[in-house]
Design a protein around this motif. Sequence first.
Motif, PDB file in Angstrom:
ATOM      1  N   GLU A  45       0.870  -1.175   0.000  1.00  0.00           N
ATOM      2  CA  GLU A  45       0.000   0.000   0.000  1.00  0.00           C
ATOM      3  C   GLU A  45       0.901   1.218   0.000  1.00  0.00           C
ATOM      4  N   SER A  91       1.458   5.378   0.136  1.00  0.00           N
ATOM      5  CA  SER A  91       0.798   6.639   0.486  1.00  0.00           C
ATOM      6  C   SER A  91       1.866   7.719   0.633  1.00  0.00           C
ATOM      7  N   CYS A 117       5.587   2.875   2.149  1.00  0.00           N
ATOM      8  CA  CYS A 117       4.980   1.652   1.632  1.00  0.00           C
ATOM      9  C   CYS A 117       4.762   0.671   2.772  1.00  0.00           C
ATOM     10  N   LYS A 118       3.556   0.109   2.771  1.00  0.00           N
ATOM     11  CA  LYS A 118       3.175  -0.820   3.832  1.00  0.00           C
ATOM     12  C   LYS A 118       2.794  -2.143   3.173  1.00  0.00           C
ATOM     13  N   ARG A 149       0.985  -5.342   2.193  1.00  0.00           N
ATOM     14  CA  ARG A 149      -0.388  -5.808   2.333  1.00  0.00           C
ATOM     15  C   ARG A 149      -0.355  -7.141   3.073  1.00  0.00           C
TER      16      ARG A 149
END
Length: 72
Positions: free
Chosen positions: A32, A34, A61-62, A64
């Motif tokens: 993800e 952002s 960035c994470k 998922r």
Amino acid sequence: MPFGWGRRGCPGEAMAFRVINLVMGQLLQCFELSTIDGKDVEMTETAATLMLKITPLQLMCKARPHTRNLLA
Ligand code: HEM
């Protein structure tokens, strides 16, 4: 332009064009993304041929959930 040109131009250009969609797709599928401050991405570009972004893109960035399982 990003691959240079002439005799010393990048010999990997054709391969890069084929692979880059897969890499981008995998990044979006697995993480993800952002902006750091939650604002929209600043899209102003330079007037030069390569149209570089004036403000460098900085993202968080994470992974998922399914990516976390994959990496574990
Ligand atoms: C997005 C991907 C890539 C970009 C943006 C890129 C960009 C470049 C650029 C700007 C140069 C210098 C060209 C010049 O001096 O005029 C270069 C050289 C080179 N690239 Fe790439 N490249 C990419 C992918 C690849 C790949 C996938 C390979 C190999 C599988 C590759 C192999 C090479 C080699 C061997 C040179 C040296 C060519 C020489 O000096 O004669 N590149 N690349």
